[in-house]
Design a protein around this motif. Structure first.
Motif, PDB file in Angstrom:
ATOM      1  N   VAL A 259       0.849  -1.194   0.000  1.00 54.48           N
ATOM      2  CA  VAL A 259       0.000   0.000   0.000  1.00 54.48           C
ATOM      3  C   VAL A 259       0.887   1.247   0.000  1.00 54.48           C
ATOM      4  O   VAL A 259       2.091   1.163   0.251  1.00 54.48           O
ATOM      5  N   ALA A 260       0.271   2.387  -0.263  1.00 55.29           N
ATOM      6  CA  ALA A 260       0.998   3.659  -0.192  1.00 55.29           C
ATOM      7  C   ALA A 260       1.318   3.995   1.259  1.00 55.29           C
ATOM      8  O   ALA A 260       0.593   3.590   2.178  1.00 55.29           O
ATOM      9  N   ASP A 261       2.399   4.741   1.477  1.00 58.81           N
ATOM     10  CA  ASP A 261       2.830   5.077   2.838  1.00 58.81           C
ATOM     11  C   ASP A 261       1.711   5.703   3.657  1.00 58.81           C
ATOM     12  O   ASP A 261       1.513   5.370   4.827  1.00 58.81           O
ATOM     13  N   GLY A 262       0.979   6.637   3.059  1.00 61.62           N
ATOM     14  CA  GLY A 262      -0.028   7.375   3.807  1.00 61.62           C
ATOM     15  C   GLY A 262      -1.223   6.553   4.231  1.00 61.62           C
ATOM     16  O   GLY A 262      -1.987   6.974   5.109  1.00 61.62           O
ATOM     17  N   VAL A 263      -1.399   5.366   3.640  1.00 61.16           N
ATOM     18  CA  VAL A 263      -2.554   4.532   3.990  1.00 61.16           C
ATOM     19  C   VAL A 263      -2.529   4.144   5.469  1.00 61.16           C
ATOM     20  O   VAL A 263      -3.573   4.021   6.109  1.00 61.16           O
ATOM     21  N   LEU A 264      -1.336   3.965   6.016  1.00 60.65           N
ATOM     22  CA  LEU A 264      -1.245   3.563   7.420  1.00 60.65           C
ATOM     23  C   LEU A 264      -1.926   4.573   8.336  1.00 60.65           C
ATOM     24  O   LEU A 264      -2.535   4.200   9.340  1.00 60.65           O
ATOM     25  N   TYR A 265      -1.821   5.857   7.971  1.00 61.35           N
ATOM     26  CA  TYR A 265      -2.376   6.896   8.835  1.00 61.35           C
ATOM     27  C   TYR A 265      -3.894   7.016   8.708  1.00 61.35           C
ATOM     28  O   TYR A 265      -4.521   7.770   9.454  1.00 61.35           O
ATOM     29  N   ASN A 266      -4.487   6.266   7.772  1.00 60.61           N
ATOM     30  CA  ASN A 266      -5.948   6.189   7.717  1.00 60.61           C
ATOM     31  C   ASN A 266      -6.496   5.225   8.766  1.00 60.61           C
ATOM     32  O   ASN A 266      -7.685   5.241   9.066  1.00 60.61           O
ATOM     33  N   HIS A 267      -5.617   4.398   9.297  1.00 63.57           N
ATOM     34  CA  HIS A 267      -6.050   3.350  10.224  1.00 63.57           C
ATOM     35  C   HIS A 267      -5.386   3.432  11.590  1.00 63.57           C
ATOM     36  O   HIS A 267      -5.866   2.831  12.549  1.00 63.57           O
ATOM     37  N   PHE A 268      -4.267   4.157  11.688  1.00 60.58           N
ATOM     38  CA  PHE A 268      -3.541   4.276  12.953  1.00 60.58           C
ATOM     39  C   PHE A 268      -3.094   5.718  13.143  1.00 60.58           C
ATOM     40  O   PHE A 268      -2.774   6.407  12.171  1.00 60.58           O
ATOM     41  N   ALA A 269      -3.054   6.145  14.385  1.00 62.13           N
ATOM     42  CA  ALA A 269      -2.653   7.518  14.667  1.00 62.13           C
ATOM     43  C   ALA A 269      -1.195   7.767  14.290  1.00 62.13           C
ATOM     44  O   ALA A 269      -0.833   8.845  13.821  1.00 62.13           O
ATOM     45  N   ASP A 270      -0.352   6.744  14.482  1.00 60.73           N
ATOM     46  CA  ASP A 270       1.067   6.881  14.186  1.00 60.73           C
ATOM     47  C   ASP A 270       1.701   5.499  14.138  1.00 60.73           C
ATOM     48  O   ASP A 270       1.029   4.479  14.345  1.00 60.73           O
ATOM     49  N   LYS A 271       2.997   5.465  13.870  1.00 64.79           N
ATOM     50  CA  LYS A 271       3.701   4.185  13.779  1.00 64.79           C
ATOM     51  C   LYS A 271       3.667   3.446  15.106  1.00 64.79           C
ATOM     52  O   LYS A 271       3.563   2.207  15.144  1.00 64.79           O
ATOM     53  N   GLU A 272       3.738   4.191  16.206  1.00 66.15           N
ATOM     54  CA  GLU A 272       3.755   3.555  17.528  1.00 66.15           C
ATOM     55  C   GLU A 272       2.492   2.743  17.785  1.00 66.15           C
ATOM     56  O   GLU A 272       2.548   1.657  18.365  1.00 66.15           O
ATOM     57  N   GLU A 273       1.355   3.273  17.355  1.00 64.71           N
ATOM     58  CA  GLU A 273       0.100   2.538  17.559  1.00 64.71           C
ATOM     59  C   GLU A 273       0.100   1.244  16.756  1.00 64.71           C
ATOM     60  O   GLU A 273      -0.295   0.181  17.256  1.00 64.71           O
ATOM     61  N   LEU A 274       0.541   1.311  15.508  1.00 62.48           N
ATOM     62  CA  LEU A 274       0.604   0.105  14.678  1.00 62.48           C
ATOM     63  C   LEU A 274       1.547  -0.922  15.282  1.00 62.48           C
ATOM     64  O   LEU A 274       1.213  -2.118  15.370  1.00 62.48           O
ATOM     65  N   LEU A 275       2.735  -0.488  15.711  1.00 63.60           N
ATOM     66  CA  LEU A 275       3.698  -1.426  16.284  1.00 63.60           C
ATOM     67  C   LEU A 275       3.181  -2.051  17.571  1.00 63.60           C
ATOM     68  O   LEU A 275       3.434  -3.228  17.848  1.00 63.60           O
ATOM     69  N   ALA A 276       2.447  -1.281  18.375  1.00 64.25           N
ATOM     70  CA  ALA A 276       1.878  -1.825  19.611  1.00 64.25           C
ATOM     71  C   ALA A 276       0.902  -2.954  19.292  1.00 64.25           C
ATOM     72  O   ALA A 276       0.924  -4.015  19.932  1.00 64.25           O
ATOM     73  N   HIS A 277       0.047  -2.743  18.293  1.00 64.78           N
ATOM     74  CA  HIS A 277      -0.891  -3.799  17.889  1.00 64.78           C
ATOM     75  C   HIS A 277      -0.143  -4.996  17.307  1.00 64.78           C
ATOM     76  O   HIS A 277      -0.519  -6.149  17.553  1.00 64.78           O
TER      77      HIS A 277
END
Length: 208
Positions: A49-67
């Motif tokens: 996916v495009a880089d910005g797609v992550l921010y449609n689902h998570f507030a930041d990288k830290e939230e994604l890594l925590a999950h």
């Protein structure tokens, strides 16, 4: 929806949302490479996916890594034997099971978390996601308290201190290798003599 994104969602039979796909991708990357050097761009490219797609689902990288860390812990735990319930078998046998489980779990999980020592926000988010009763440590404390209530441990047993002792040994077995610059062999079996020695020391303090 772009063809590439649609293909991503079709992976796994189409039952997984894009958010779940991103978590699964990050979890797989953590299992294969650890967390050092893990970036939003790297995760996005791996997920297709495009880089910005992550921010449609998570507030930041830290939230994604925590999950992703929580998913990694659960995946490892599913591969380990079930923990015994209070009142079953003997205290000694049950403690062996808890110690063996804890050593195997930490041998797999701690190397990934060690890469996040410079990112405490991720570890805080992870701790917030996982309730204390869900963790191996929380279940160990709950088990010891229940056995004390059942009268199978000394009535004045300092079970919280005993749990900290067990957790500390499981940490030390891995961290001493990490901080010494060595590798942590996940597949290496837990030595029964190490488990027996720890269980004996604990029971000397809280057993009846």
């Amino acid at each position: 929806m772009s063809p590439r994104r649609a293909a991503v969602l079709r992976d796994g039979g189409g039952e997984r949302s894009l958010r779940e796909h991103l978590i699964a991708t990050a979890e797989r990357m953590i299992s294969e490479r650890g967390t050092i050097g893990l970036t939003v761009r790297g995760i996005a490219r791996e997920a297709g996916v495009a880089d910005g797609v992550l921010y449609n689902h998570f507030a930041d990288k830290e939230e994604l890594l925590a999950h992703a860390l929580r998913a990694r812990v659960r995946a490892v735990e599913r591969g380990l034997p079930a923990l015994p319930e209070p009142g079953s078998d003997t205290i000694e046998a049950n403690l062996r099971a808890y110690v063996t489980h804890g050593m195997a779990l930490h041998r797999t999980i701690l190397p990934a978390m060690a890469g996040l020592l410079a990112q405490p926000e991720t570890l805080t988010r992870f701790a917030d996601l996982v309730g204390s009763g869900e963790t191996w440590r929380g279940r160990l404390i709950g088990y010891l308290r229940a056995e004390r209530d059942l009268g199978r441990l000394a009535p004045d047993a300092q079970v919280d201190a005993a749990a900290r002792m067990i957790v500390g040994v499981c940490h030390e077995a891995v961290l001493s290798l990490l901080f010494g610059g060595g590798l942590v062999p996940e597949a290496m079996p837990v030595e029964p003599t190490e488990v027996d020695a720890l269980v004996a020391a604990v029971l000397a303090g809280i057993g009846r």
